[in-house]
Design a protein around this motif. Structure first.
Motif, PDB file in Angstrom:
ATOM      1  N   PHE B 103       0.831  -1.203   0.000  1.00  0.00           N
ATOM      2  CA  PHE B 103       0.000   0.000   0.000  1.00  0.00           C
ATOM      3  C   PHE B 103       0.870   1.259   0.000  1.00  0.00           C
ATOM      4  O   PHE B 103       0.570   2.233  -0.700  1.00  0.00           O
ATOM      5  CB  PHE B 103      -0.912  -0.024   1.232  1.00  0.00           C
ATOM      6  CG  PHE B 103      -1.917   1.084   1.284  1.00  0.00           C
ATOM      7  CD1 PHE B 103      -3.045   1.063   0.491  1.00  0.00           C
ATOM      8  CD2 PHE B 103      -1.738   2.152   2.151  1.00  0.00           C
ATOM      9  CE1 PHE B 103      -3.987   2.071   0.551  1.00  0.00           C
ATOM     10  CE2 PHE B 103      -2.675   3.180   2.222  1.00  0.00           C
ATOM     11  CZ  PHE B 103      -3.797   3.126   1.417  1.00  0.00           C
ATOM     12  N   HIS B 104       1.958   1.249   0.764  1.00  0.00           N
ATOM     13  CA  HIS B 104       2.808   2.427   0.829  1.00  0.00           C
ATOM     14  C   HIS B 104       3.535   2.680  -0.484  1.00  0.00           C
ATOM     15  O   HIS B 104       3.699   3.827  -0.890  1.00  0.00           O
ATOM     16  CB  HIS B 104       3.812   2.295   1.979  1.00  0.00           C
ATOM     17  CG  HIS B 104       3.177   2.483   3.309  1.00  0.00           C
ATOM     18  ND1 HIS B 104       3.320   1.596   4.350  1.00  0.00           N
ATOM     19  CD2 HIS B 104       2.357   3.463   3.777  1.00  0.00           C
ATOM     20  CE1 HIS B 104       2.642   2.025   5.385  1.00  0.00           C
ATOM     21  NE2 HIS B 104       2.048   3.140   5.069  1.00  0.00           N
ATOM     22  N   LEU B 156      -5.948   0.269   4.350  1.00  0.00           N
ATOM     23  CA  LEU B 156      -5.533   1.405   5.172  1.00  0.00           C
ATOM     24  C   LEU B 156      -5.214   1.025   6.611  1.00  0.00           C
ATOM     25  O   LEU B 156      -4.162   1.381   7.148  1.00  0.00           O
ATOM     26  CB  LEU B 156      -6.597   2.506   5.131  1.00  0.00           C
ATOM     27  CG  LEU B 156      -6.263   3.758   5.946  1.00  0.00           C
ATOM     28  CD1 LEU B 156      -4.969   4.408   5.452  1.00  0.00           C
ATOM     29  CD2 LEU B 156      -7.406   4.757   5.880  1.00  0.00           C
ATOM     30  N   ILE B 157      -6.073   0.282   7.241  1.00  0.00           N
ATOM     31  CA  ILE B 157      -5.896  -0.016   8.664  1.00  0.00           C
ATOM     32  C   ILE B 157      -4.562  -0.704   8.940  1.00  0.00           C
ATOM     33  O   ILE B 157      -3.909  -0.441   9.947  1.00  0.00           O
ATOM     34  CB  ILE B 157      -7.068  -0.870   9.204  1.00  0.00           C
ATOM     35  CG1 ILE B 157      -6.985  -0.967  10.725  1.00  0.00           C
ATOM     36  CG2 ILE B 157      -7.110  -2.231   8.544  1.00  0.00           C
ATOM     37  CD1 ILE B 157      -8.200  -1.611  11.377  1.00  0.00           C
ATOM     38  N   SER B 159      -1.842  -0.406   7.114  1.00  0.00           N
ATOM     39  CA  SER B 159      -0.721   0.418   6.670  1.00  0.00           C
ATOM     40  C   SER B 159      -0.412   1.556   7.625  1.00  0.00           C
ATOM     41  O   SER B 159       0.641   2.171   7.533  1.00  0.00           O
ATOM     42  CB  SER B 159      -1.001   0.973   5.271  1.00  0.00           C
ATOM     43  OG  SER B 159      -1.173  -0.099   4.367  1.00  0.00           O
ATOM     44  N   VAL B 160      -1.320   1.852   8.520  1.00  0.00           N
ATOM     45  CA  VAL B 160      -1.053   2.874   9.524  1.00  0.00           C
ATOM     46  C   VAL B 160      -1.179   2.241  10.911  1.00  0.00           C
ATOM     47  O   VAL B 160      -1.826   2.797  11.814  1.00  0.00           O
ATOM     48  CB  VAL B 160      -1.984   4.095   9.376  1.00  0.00           C
ATOM     49  CG1 VAL B 160      -1.682   4.844   8.097  1.00  0.00           C
ATOM     50  CG2 VAL B 160      -3.445   3.679   9.418  1.00  0.00           C
ATOM     51  N   ALA B 161      -0.540   1.096  11.053  1.00  0.00           N
ATOM     52  CA  ALA B 161      -0.677   0.316  12.281  1.00  0.00           C
ATOM     53  C   ALA B 161      -0.321   1.107  13.545  1.00  0.00           C
ATOM     54  O   ALA B 161      -1.084   1.072  14.524  1.00  0.00           O
ATOM     55  CB  ALA B 161       0.166  -0.956  12.189  1.00  0.00           C
ATOM     56  N   PRO B 162       0.799   1.840  13.577  1.00  0.00           N
ATOM     57  CA  PRO B 162       1.121   2.590  14.796  1.00  0.00           C
ATOM     58  C   PRO B 162       0.026   3.591  15.155  1.00  0.00           C
ATOM     59  O   PRO B 162      -0.331   3.736  16.328  1.00  0.00           O
ATOM     60  CB  PRO B 162       2.428   3.298  14.434  1.00  0.00           C
ATOM     61  CG  PRO B 162       3.031   2.469  13.344  1.00  0.00           C
ATOM     62  CD  PRO B 162       1.875   1.939  12.571  1.00  0.00           C
TER      63      PRO B 162
END
Lengths: 192, 192
Positions: B103-104, B156-157, B159-162
């Motif tokens: 995704f990134h 999305l969820i 890919s922005v785990a932190p």
DNA sequence: GTCTATAATTAGATAGAC
DNA sequence: GTCTATCTAATTATAGAC
């Protein structure tokens, strides 16, 4: 024009340029020189008004989330609902189409466990998420997955516009595409 | 170990490190020195094996999309369908959970109209999108909006785990969260 | 408040020892 | 094939003229 006015106008120009450049190239890829050039000024002035690149990034984030804020308010200050769920969702998708920068701030900051991520969550995302909880009526895992599903489904196409044009032949800034995406998201996330 | 073997092992180590660092920090934020350190080697060796940072990025992209490829194949080489739509979609979400780097790469490259974006679209995204068309059975604006809605909602969820951990208190790498997200995406995008 | 000049770091890429 | 040393360019941040 007084000096205070001059100051505010220049700061505003720099912040707007910073929003665009940070969104296009990420924090590391954005140079203060490029931001200065887009704001029609010089690099020295950027660090005069904003002590560091980090502080400028925060000012830029405040600016984008400030613009987007009203789109997410679904209750009047008095407490009565202003719009139903469908209208709120429509406004959310349209706001993402008009300001795809927000998504880039979120994705860029969200992948690193650092100061900027924590600041963005606490300052701008947490209020938004709790508002979402009101909309959904639930907490827990389901709220988290639903929040990110809506955010991702609503935003991605507008945030990779150049890619979308080449890949699909359609321009996500085209009103017809925006409308189609609004209708799709409404179909996905509302009953009827 | 022959020299050719040694070569391949080192190249593989560098590519894997590059995938991680490019995904975490974007193209501009990733330095070849950091990539070298993660691969337990030196910066000079990175430019020896890969002539430029750009070439290394392409090798890293080839690697991640190579891993993900099998997850998207819904037909056997013979031409008969291997899985139904629900299973394909489940595999897609699980692949995004296991490899959020993809995704990134897509989001980083997709926002700029430059060589890397065009290469990524032509080399890796176009085949994937045409496969998606088979799945959906339609072309046009609807295919584009549906493709990006699925991609965004599914990815999305993870890919922005932190950010997700801090914002919601839930860890997207938790199997229970992955499962909940799979079920949500299935509910959204398939007729139950 | 604005701009130019510059200091101190760090980047990608090259060269040469082994 | 690997590593160290170095070159050139670009970065953020600072200092001082106006």
């Amino acid at each position: 024009m007084t000096r205070a006015e001059q100051r505010e106008r220049t700061r505003a120009r720099i912040v707007e340029a910073a929003v665009a450049v940070f969104a296009e190239r990420g924090f590391d890829g954005a140079s203060t020189r490029l931001i200065a050039a887009r704001a029609d000024t010089t690099q020295g002035l950027v660090t005069y008004h904003f002590r560091s690149k980090d502080e400028l990034w925060r000012a830029a984030a405040d600016h984008v989330f400030g613009i987007l804020g009203p789109a997410f308010d679904d209750v009047e200050p008095s407490g009565e609902a202003r719009r139903d769920g469908r209208e709120v969702l429509r406004g959310f998708v349209e706001a993402n189409a008009a300001h795809p920068e927000v998504f880039h701030f979120i994705v860029d900051a969200g992948r690193h466990d650092d100061d900027r991520m924590r600041w963005l969550v606490d300052e701008h995302l947490a209020p938004r998420f709790s508002q979402f909880l009101d909309f959904d009526g639930s907490a827990g895992v389901r709220a988290a997955t639903t929040y990110y599903a809506i955010a991702g489904a609503s935003s991605l196409i507008f945030s990779v516009a150049p890619e979308c044009r080449r890949l699909t032949g359609h321009d996500p800034s085209d009103p017809a595409v925006i409308d189609a995406h609004v209708e799709l998201v409404l179909r996905l996330f509302t009953r009827s």
